[in-house]
Design an enzyme around this catalytic site. Structure first.
Site, mmCIF file in Angstrom:
data_model
loop_
_atom_site.group_PDB
_atom_site.id
_atom_site.type_symbol
_atom_site.label_atom_id
_atom_site.label_comp_id
_atom_site.label_asym_id
_atom_site.label_seq_id
_atom_site.Cartn_x
_atom_site.Cartn_y
_atom_site.Cartn_z
ATOM 1 N N GLY A 135 -56.761 31.468 13.300
ATOM 2 C CA GLY A 135 -56.766 32.485 12.531
ATOM 3 C C GLY A 135 -57.975 33.027 12.249
ATOM 4 N N ARG A 156 -55.103 30.643 1.113
ATOM 5 C CA ARG A 156 -54.595 30.230 -0.052
ATOM 6 C C ARG A 156 -55.663 29.454 -0.884
ATOM 7 N NH1 ARG A 156 -50.836 25.045 1.514
ATOM 8 N NH2 ARG A 156 -52.533 23.860 2.579
ATOM 9 N N ALA A 210 -46.627 25.742 11.885
ATOM 10 C CA ALA A 210 -45.192 26.138 12.097
ATOM 11 C C ALA A 210 -44.419 25.062 11.275
ATOM 12 C CB ALA A 210 -44.892 25.662 13.883
ATOM 13 N N ASN A 251 -47.449 28.098 16.857
ATOM 14 C CA ASN A 251 -46.386 27.659 17.893
ATOM 15 C C ASN A 251 -45.122 27.105 17.168
ATOM 16 O OD1 ASN A 251 -47.902 27.556 20.114
ATOM 17 N ND2 ASN A 251 -48.856 25.641 19.662
ATOM 18 N N SER A 306 -51.916 31.881 23.322
ATOM 19 C CA SER A 306 -52.776 30.525 24.119
ATOM 20 C C SER A 306 -54.152 30.916 24.299
ATOM 21 C CB SER A 306 -51.928 30.460 25.244
ATOM 22 O OG SER A 306 -52.505 29.410 25.940
ATOM 23 N N LYS A 359 -44.093 30.540 25.030
ATOM 24 C CA LYS A 359 -44.983 29.824 24.673
ATOM 25 C C LYS A 359 -44.720 28.389 24.726
ATOM 26 C CE LYS A 359 -49.100 28.774 23.408
ATOM 27 N NZ LYS A 359 -49.329 27.853 22.739
ATOM 28 N N HIS A 405 -44.654 27.322 28.204
ATOM 29 C CA HIS A 405 -46.140 27.502 28.487
ATOM 30 C C HIS A 405 -46.796 26.056 28.188
ATOM 31 C CE1 HIS A 405 -50.191 27.606 27.497
ATOM 32 N NE2 HIS A 405 -50.459 28.666 28.392
ATOM 33 N N ASN A 406 -46.499 25.481 27.034
ATOM 34 C CA ASN A 406 -47.137 24.247 26.720
ATOM 35 C C ASN A 406 -46.478 23.148 27.315
ATOM 36 O OD1 ASN A 406 -48.306 25.984 24.795
ATOM 37 N ND2 ASN A 406 -48.180 24.479 23.127
ATOM 38 N N GLU A 442 -48.218 23.112 30.722
ATOM 39 C CA GLU A 442 -49.601 22.579 29.955
ATOM 40 C C GLU A 442 -49.541 20.946 29.973
ATOM 41 O OE1 GLU A 442 -51.378 24.581 26.770
ATOM 42 O OE2 GLU A 442 -51.424 22.629 25.942
ATOM 43 N N TYR A 443 -48.515 20.440 29.407
ATOM 44 C CA TYR A 443 -48.516 18.887 29.249
ATOM 45 C C TYR A 443 -48.537 18.680 30.808
ATOM 46 C CZ TYR A 443 -47.302 18.430 24.361
ATOM 47 O OH TYR A 443 -47.205 18.304 22.805
ATOM 48 N N ARG A 483 -46.935 10.563 26.796
ATOM 49 C CA ARG A 483 -47.770 10.674 25.679
ATOM 50 C C ARG A 483 -47.078 9.873 24.480
ATOM 51 N NH1 ARG A 483 -50.002 16.739 24.140
ATOM 52 N NH2 ARG A 483 -50.535 17.438 26.337
ATOM 53 N N ARG A 539 -16.452 7.090 38.539
ATOM 54 C CA ARG A 539 -15.818 7.474 37.287
ATOM 55 C C ARG A 539 -14.306 7.600 37.480
ATOM 56 N NH1 ARG A 539 -16.704 13.092 36.581
ATOM 57 N NH2 ARG A 539 -16.649 13.090 34.365
ATOM 58 N N HIS A 544 -11.409 9.945 35.770
ATOM 59 C CA HIS A 544 -12.065 11.446 35.659
ATOM 60 C C HIS A 544 -11.789 12.513 36.733
ATOM 61 C CE1 HIS A 544 -14.005 9.936 31.999
ATOM 62 N NE2 HIS A 544 -14.249 8.858 32.589
HETATM 63 C C1 6PG Z 1 -52.912 26.906 23.896
HETATM 64 C C2 6PG Z 1 -52.441 25.407 23.480
HETATM 65 C C3 6PG Z 1 -52.197 25.152 22.105
HETATM 66 C C4 6PG Z 1 -52.338 23.720 21.837
HETATM 67 C C5 6PG Z 1 -50.667 23.339 21.726
HETATM 68 C C6 6PG Z 1 -50.482 21.801 22.401
HETATM 69 O O1 6PG Z 1 -51.749 27.526 24.638
HETATM 70 O O2 6PG Z 1 -53.785 27.363 23.177
HETATM 71 O O3 6PG Z 1 -51.156 25.153 23.971
HETATM 72 O O4 6PG Z 1 -51.216 25.978 21.626
HETATM 73 O O5 6PG Z 1 -53.037 23.133 22.655
HETATM 74 O O6 6PG Z 1 -50.550 23.214 20.276
HETATM 75 O O7 6PG Z 1 -50.992 20.877 21.376
HETATM 76 P P1 6PG Z 1 -50.471 19.474 21.533
HETATM 77 O O8 6PG Z 1 -50.911 19.151 22.759
HETATM 78 O O9 6PG Z 1 -51.169 18.779 20.357
HETATM 79 O O10 6PG Z 1 -48.960 19.282 21.526
#
Ligand code: 6PG
Length: 633
Positions: free
Chosen positions: A175, A194, A242, A268, A294, A349, A352-353, A356-357, A452, A607, A613
């Site tokens: 933020g 807050r 979230a 997210n 992101s 998004k 996307h994540n 990313e994983y 993970r 099956r 089946h």
């Molecule tokens: C991004 C990231 C960001 C954050 C995720 C994943 O695109 O900037 O994806 O949103 O890294 O929240 O976090 P975790 O690995 O903790 O699930």
């Protein structure tokens, strides 16, 4: 206009108060002049005042302020150290607060230099001890010259009459960074965080104080005042966790907002929650924009990839601002686009994540195997990854992985001191459950989530490694011979990760009628976001809805050439004791998808055998279902 300048003794309240009085053309009042003689005597003898001592004094100040408001206003210099005192002086809504703050040592120096003042310098510590973080008003640092302090204060007062372009709720890392990015790009912005006693006090004010170069910002702890500071129709960006916090924030906002105002959720959030919230705001005539962001802290501050969906009218209200703060693609176009209706922005998004994983896990698997299977040093692995990153394999995650492999702490590799238990916040797992719901095979990316999970079971892993005497074996072949294959395998594993994610997006988009534009989605992921890469640039340039992902020009060739390499690498790894969950799931997924005659005939026969089946036959194209009596009994 009523202005109260507060601060402990020695912060320069009188100097600033007189300066403001002159600049604004209203009288100056010094609260010290309103102390009864008994208080002055007490303070002169170095004795701190009690709350009871202050009561009559505060009451007379409040009365004076009210009187002065009727006469056109005044500037009052008053210590007002506690919020209770400040509340007593808040006689009018239009009263403005300027709180002078500074280092104890600096204040001490200034106090020692002062003469003819009845306040003993040694009272400073008692004043600092009772000073409370203000809930309203503006903190001004006294480290500048008196002229600078006056200028900042006048600017603040001017801003109070100005309505801000945008509001940001939540001054966490994201933020705060987005708010500063907006301010830097010429968008005036109100900040809100807050107030939670003892935990979150003066957070938004602190952002202002730490960033004096951004003068188009105002800070609030009072939600109604924050909302009132915004130009209408209002544009509010929520950057808070979230889940339930979003609904709670909407509960608080909706009653004080008006028709046509816009609320953006830049966190997210789960896309189905966002679908629901779009409808909720629509029912009250407001706009809601669920928006993926992101790029982490640096991206948010310098240019993230932005994925807004939901209400298109709402998007139009902020398209210009979002374009200004986002990353730019290779042609200089902003990495932001209107994704589609409902929760589609958060949906992409989430995907996307999950990519990313997958990308992170493949790199983790490779780094581990190269270090402990091939016996490379961390620096050698870093050099290999850096070299790959110079060509078409370039990606942000590859780059940071090469970098972190060189990071030393006290002469030792930091990586080896980091506990091998990976955290996660949910987006990866949500993608997996969504894929299951839509019947999309997701095993390579699912394995990244599972890995993970397995990493979290450290105690069990330690115990089992002893029970089963597990040790990594050194690879017998030479690294030089394997390296070209490892590179090809890595390239293919990445292609598979992306294919899996894009396939899920297509299925959900088709089912929900979102009409997502995948070239455009890939384009906004070419910069600013965590999965930006050379591969994403190729996808963006070549993906077309009618072309299956694996057949994208440039991708198809790598699928063909990398298949054997990935299979061999996975074989070598698991034989030598390395878990390679995403790479092995990847090759299995690929083989499954390119196999014309699969083992599923056996499943169908089983099956039908145990459960009647039924099955369809290859020699009957009508699709009719058959049942066989498999035994005589
Ligand atoms: C991004 C990231 C960001 C954050 C995720 C994943 O695109 O900037 O994806 O949103 O890294 O929240 O976090 P975790 O690995 O903790 O699930």
């Amino acid at each position: 206009m009523l202005v109260v300048v507060t601060g402990v003794s020695g912060t320069g309240k009188t100097t600033l108060g007189l300066g403001l009085s002159q600049a604004l053309g209203i009288p100056f009042l010094d609260a010290d002049d309103f102390h009864p003689p008994a208080n002055i005597e007490k303070m002169s003898s170095g004795e701190p005042l009690t709350d009871a001592d202050r009561q009559p004094w505060l009451a007379s100040l409040a009365a004076k302020l009210l009187e002065m408001e009727g006469k056109g206003g005044a500037v009052l210099a008053c210590s007002a150290l506690k919020n209770a005192y400040r509340e007593q002086l808040q006689v009018s809504e239009s009263l403005r607060w300027i709180h002078l703050v500074g280092d104890r040592d600096l204040i001490w120096q200034r106090m020692l230099a002062r003469q003819n003042h009845y306040m003993k310098a040694r009272l400073l510590d008692s004043q600092l001890a009772i000073w409370e973080q203000p809930r309203v008003g503006h903190l001004v640092a006294i480290s500048g010259t008196p002229a600078q302090v006056l200028e900042v204060s006048l600017h603040y007062l001017k801003m109070q009459d100005m309505k801000m372009n945008m509001g940001v709720i939540g001054m966490g890392v994201m933020g705060k960074s987005l708010a500063l990015n907006l301010a830097e790009n010429g968008v005036s912005v109100s900040l809100y965080n807050r107030f939670v006693a003892g935990k979150e006090e003066g957070i938004a004010q602190k952002v202002l104080l730490e960033n004096p170069e951004f003068t188009q910002m105002a800070a609030f702890e009072d939600l109604a005042a924050f909302v009132a500071s915004l130009a209408t129709p209002r544009r509010i960006l929520m950057m808070i966790p979230a889940g339930a916090a979003i609904d709670a924030q909407l509960d608080a906002l909706i009653p004080i907002l008006e028709k046509d105002d816009l609320v953006i959720d830049g966190g997210n959030s789960f896309y189905l929650d966002s679908d629901r919230r779009v409808n909720r705001l629509k029912e009250v005539g407001m706009h809601f924009l669920p928006m993926g962001v992101s790029g982490g802290e640096e991206g948010a501050r310098k240019g993230p990839s932005i994925m807004p969906g939901g209400n298109a009218e709402g998007y139009a209200m902020v398209a210009d601002f979002l374009g200004r703060i986002s990353a730019k693609d290779k042609d200089g176009k902003p990495c932001v686009t209107y994704v589609g209706p409902g929760g589609s922005g958060h949906f992409i998004k989430m995907v996307h994540n999950s990519i990313e994983y997958g990308e992170m896990q493949v790199l983790a698997e490779l780094v581990h195997f190269l270090r402990f299977g091939f016996g490379c040093t961390a620096a050698q692995v870093s050099a290999i990854l850096s070299d790959w990153g110079k060509g078409e394999l370039k990606s942000f995650l590859l780059e940071i992985t090469a970098d972190l492999l060189l990071f030393k702490e006290g002469g030792e590799l930091l990586l080896d001191k980091i506990l091998d238990q990976a955290g996660q916040k949910g987006t990866g797992a949500w993608s997996l459950t969504t894929a299951l719901e839509y019947g999309i095979p997701y095993s390579p990316l699912a394995e990244a989530v599972n890995a993970r999970g397995v990493s979290g079971e450290k105690a069990m892993r330690l115990s089992f490694s002893k029970t089963f005497q597990h040790e990594f074996q050194k690879v017998e072949g030479s690294l030089e011979a394997w390296l070209p294959k490892i590179k090809e395998a890595y390239a293919l594993a990445r292609i598979i990760n992306h294919e899996v994610g894009f396939r899920l997006m297509k299925m959900v988009s088709d089912t929900k009628g979102w009409g997502l534009n995948f070239n455009e989605i890939a384009r906004i992921w070419t910069n600013g976001c965590i999965i930006r890469s050379g591969l994403m640039e190729r996808i963006s340039a070549n993906y077309a809805d009618q072309v299956a992902f694996f057949e994208i020009p440039g991708v198809k060739e790598q699928v063909i050439s990398g298949r054997k390499a990935l299979a061999e690498l996975v074989g070598l790894g698991v034989t030598n004791g390395f878990a390679l969950p995403v790479m092995s799931a990847g090759i299995n997924y690929l083989l499954g998808r390119i196999t014309a005659d699969s083992s599923a005939s056996v499943i169908q026969a089983q099956r039908d055998y145990f459960g009647a089946h039924t099955y369809q036959r290859k020699d009957d194209p009508s699709g009719k279902f058959y049942h066989t009596q498999w035994t005589n009994s």
